[in-house]
Scaffold this active site. Sequence first.
Site, PDB file in Angstrom:
ATOM      1  CB  THR A 145      -0.702   0.136   1.300  1.00 54.30           C
ATOM      2  OG1 THR A 145      -0.089   0.215   2.393  1.00 54.30           O
ATOM      3  CG2 THR A 145      -1.779  -1.096   1.485  1.00 54.30           C
ATOM      4  CG  ASP A 146       1.097   6.105  -0.912  1.00 56.49           C
ATOM      5  OD1 ASP A 146       1.896   6.051  -0.194  1.00 56.49           O
ATOM      6  OD2 ASP A 146       0.936   6.763  -1.940  1.00 56.49           O
ATOM      7  CD1 TRP A 147       4.078   4.793   5.875  1.00 55.18           C
ATOM      8  CD2 TRP A 147       4.123   3.926   3.650  1.00 55.18           C
ATOM      9  NE1 TRP A 147       5.324   3.716   5.602  1.00 55.18           N
ATOM     10  CE2 TRP A 147       5.249   3.098   4.326  1.00 55.18           C
ATOM     11  CE3 TRP A 147       4.099   3.220   2.523  1.00 55.18           C
ATOM     12  CZ2 TRP A 147       6.167   2.361   3.944  1.00 55.18           C
ATOM     13  CZ3 TRP A 147       4.836   2.265   1.796  1.00 55.18           C
ATOM     14  CH2 TRP A 147       5.849   1.995   2.629  1.00 55.18           C
ATOM     15  N   GLY A 148      -1.164   4.228   4.611  1.00 56.86           N
ATOM     16  CA  GLY A 148      -2.332   4.631   5.064  1.00 56.86           C
ATOM     17  C   GLY A 148      -3.429   4.502   3.922  1.00 56.86           C
TER      18      GLY A 148
END
Length: 727
Positions: free
Chosen positions: A257-260
Amino acid sequence: MKKTTLILGLFLYLSGSVLAHPGDHRIKHKIDSIISLMTVEEKVKLLHAQSKFSSAGVPRLGIPELWMSDGPHGVRGEINWDDWGYAGWTNDSITAFPALTALAATFDPNVAYEYGVAIGEEARYRKKDVLLGPGVNIYRTPMNGRNFEYMGEDPLLASVMSVPYIRGVQEQGVAACIKHYALNNQEKWRGHINVQLSDRALREIYLPAFEAAVKQGNIWSVMGSYNQYNGQWCCHNEKLLNDILKKEWQFDGAVITDWGAVHSTEEAVNNGLDIEMGTWTNGLTASESFAYDKYFLANPYLEGLKAGTYDEETLDEKVSRILLLMFRTSLNPHKPLGNINSKAHQQVARKVAQESIVLLKNQNDFFPINAGAHLKIAVIGENATKMMTIGGGSSELKAKYEISPLQGIQERFKNATVEYGLGYASGPSAYGRVIDSPLDQDSLRTAAVELAKKADVVLYIGGLNKNHHQDCEGEDRLSYGLPFNQDQLLEEILAVNANTGVILLSGNAVELPWLKKVPALMQAWYLGSEAGYAIADVLAGDVNPSGKMPFSWPKKLEDNGAHYFGELSYPGDSVNVVYKEDILVGYRWHDTKKIEPEFAFGHGLSYTSFELKDFRLISPKTLSEKEVIELSCIVKNTGNCSGAEVVQLYIGKKGSTVLREIKGLKSFEKVQLKAGEQQEIVLKVNASDLAYYNEKQQDWEVEKGKYYLYLGNASNAISFKSIITIQ
């Protein structure tokens, strides 16, 4: 105990063949053996973060942690375990390489490979397993604050330049992680905006670089994006991840994932996600004492597995991908040791920077400037001294050093009297907010104009910077014009000294109301540690500029296709953004709509001159879609110094049954030639690459009929045309 020792030994034995395809029965057998020894709790631990930039291993079985680092222009300084503060290490300063927009401007796959090798060596030395780059999101609008991290507007250029970068990184035993998959073409509302576009635009413009990374670069990891596509979040998007990436393209690596960017345990489990990073939330609003176990792919997934909501087969498939990623990186005993801040890396950074600088205008041979002359040179502009390796968001770097343009000029032009005027001040850089400078702007402007009056030559070094609302992650630009009243400053400088050359530092096009008044203009990007030396090399003529524009530069914002259709097309209505220009992105829009750009895609001048001649179509004029189109030409350096030219082949189809661009880039080659030297080059294109994506059939189709070949050195500078027929 014996089983654990055996498995660790198997890891070490197996790693010698890490580059083998996962279909290799030995690798599959060993991974299956390891998975059979793991508990469900241990498997789930592999799927989510344990710190800001690492995910857990299984110490009992000798499975290590997986360590990641932001890129893609250098290895980011060490971040604290639980927050975004810097850890304060003294051994994590690195070489800052030019931004990827600059790399794309070189049009040189060979330097892209050197770049990848060098940054991969630095990541390996820092014991990183995954480097979060390259970025290949298409340059759709010059307002996107993150364009400087990407490789321009053309899918072929982004593909050709990213593949050698990936190979160079991964040869060092570090996984490249191409991002952001997909359609993260703006920062404004990136966390929730839903992108709507045709399947043709998706396939023909926005996905090709990702596909090339998988099929040609054999990339080991892919990062999802924050936004939604067709109403589903991209980090757990059934069509993007399962249908296209994993099934159609046969991607064998891990999706991160991208962060969050995760929003649902169920979708994350079922729609192709493998590793969740950065959520730091219980799925609602608040952090917990140990939030990592509250991730969507942590305790909620574990509880669902135990309750029978999710099957363990899907879990094992994710774990197998993560183990394969480890075999290729951390558990590869043959991986190099890496190195950092070496002379070789500094030379690569300087070489890329030199080749990337684009000479946009050069009236009466203003550049180069005689470095041996006793001139009074006024260097004006904050960007002549501002550090550009810091700021910009997650790509900011802790560089061991950064040579400013002013320093480079002072060291190279030793016989000149070089004086500096700030001219304007942007204020301190602060991610997420704008801080005004405490300096008096009127006084700075007045002093700079007085300095310009007395100079033989003025070098104005301005543009954008990496502050919020400029070239920076998290938000887009607010205006197409130059910030901090630079236009007014330039007008006043030109009024007192017409002998003014402009060097712009930015990752985006800007409005140029003063362009007709300046004799010369260079686009110099964000060039990293060696920025000042590279700029001085080109200013002095030690290096002949050979960079080409990786995107179209519109005269005004409304000339850009994304802005032509109003706010729903960009930036959207906060819920949806509709790509109404469809496949007509960049030069495709300008060509088809006959809107003249300020500077065309592929444009870039030189201190020498080139001639393209003796064109010859090698392949038959009539051929099938399974054959190869070949043509040759002679490139001659007709000037007085060595230089490089980029020969560009575009192909288009008139009379199509569907919307088609006038022409699209299908091949290019950069040729280095001494004065008077000439060389024959041959460009090849698979006829199958002329296919369009047929939305009704959901497949690629090569239309029969006539195709037009355009050969030149910019999208608007065509020297040769020919016609072929696909039957």
